[in-house]
Design a protein around this motif. Structure first.
Motif: not given
Length: 296
Positions: A212-223
């Motif tokens: 539940a963090t923006m950092a996790w969402l960024v990593r996911r979208r990048l992948r």
């Protein structure tokens, strides 16, 4: 009446118990159901839990030890063990709704589709940021391009387990970085498989605090973007200018929507997605996100 193998890959998750208990109350419409569980841990750590819960389940259970720490090894072990008319996949941190399986099979029978996807509804905790809950950034739905679904995901899907698709397996090279499901469905489509959507085939997935963090969402979208770029059948000189234009547009829109906590983040994540596409086109190595060593 058809036979269905419900496949679950697991890696040190006690939430598997909730997943299995939700399957226990499934509506089946008379279909023959079996559960296949592939344990991806180096040691067979999930077996005691599976053995304990098997007595509570109305369906036969097959446990497979499929080490170690590469999700594709576990997914392929499920496919190797499958011998039903259909194979379904869900994750070991999800719970299914009672009508989930019948909705998937019914949609496949109506449309003749080779694979059917269902929605994954994110369940946020009380500590999740308000913008995240309002924007629902974690739920999973298929992406339609010109009215057609081109690829899919394994967190809620059903596939006809017949020729030529029963020869498909997940790419072990993507088992730590992710993107193996995207690659799998691209190859299914290349074999002539159509992908459909069953909106009533709902599964629910709690969102833990670490996601539940923006950092996790960024990593996911990048992948996501990098996997898509890696699979694109085009030359860098032809595709990179268009990708760069999309990145620029999304960055501008991020600025224009700076006043909105949801829209600002949504536009930035779109920019990150296209950055990932550029990385994939350039052949840059993907980061490893899954199967990393952790304390049991």
């Amino acid at each position: 009446m058809v036979s269905i193998d419900i496949c679950i890959c697991t890696f040190r998750r006690p939430s598997l118990a909730d997943t299995l208990r939700s399957i226990a109350v499934l509506e089946t419409a008379g279909h023959a159901v079996r559960i296949v569980i592939a344990d991806n841990d180096a040691a067979p750590s999930a077996q005691p839990l599976v053995d304990e819960l098997a007595a509570e389940l109305p369906f036969p259970v097959r446990y497979v030890h499929a080490p170690a720490a590469n999700i594709c090894i576990a997914r392929n072990a499920c496919l190797d063990a499958a011998d039903a008319d259909y194979v379904a996949f869900i994750d070991d941190d999800e719970v299914v709704t009672p009508g989930w399986l019948v909705a998937l099979v019914s949609q496949s029978e109506r449309s003749g589709a080779s694979a059917v996807l269902g929605p994954v509804r994110a369940i946020y905790g009380d500590d999740a940021p308000a913008w995240m809950v309002r924007g629902d950034f974690h739920s999973t739905l298929p992406v339609f391009v010109s009215g057609r679904i081109r690829t899919g995901y394994t967190c809620n899907m059903l596939i006809r387990w017949s020729a030529p698709f029963h020869s498909l397996r997940f790419d072990l090279a993507l088992g730590r970085s992710g993107g193996e499901d995207t690659d799998f469905f691209y190859r299914l489509a290349a074999l002539g498989g159509a992908i459909d959507y069953a909106p009533d085939a709902v599964v629910e997935e709690p969102v833990p605090a670490e996601r539940a963090t923006m950092a996790w969402l960024v990593r996911r979208r990048l992948r996501f973007g990098q996997t898509h770029g890696m699979l694109m059948d085009t030359s860098p000189l032809r595709s990179l200018p268009l990708v760069a234009a999309k990145i620029s547009y999304c960055c501008v829109m991020t600025g224009f929507t700076a006043f909105s906590p949801v829209l600002r983040r949504r536009n930035w994540l779109r920019a990150v997605l296209h950055m990932g596409v550029a990385r994939g086109i350039l052949g840059l190595r993907q980061a490893e996100h899954y199967g990393l060593p952790a304390a049991p």
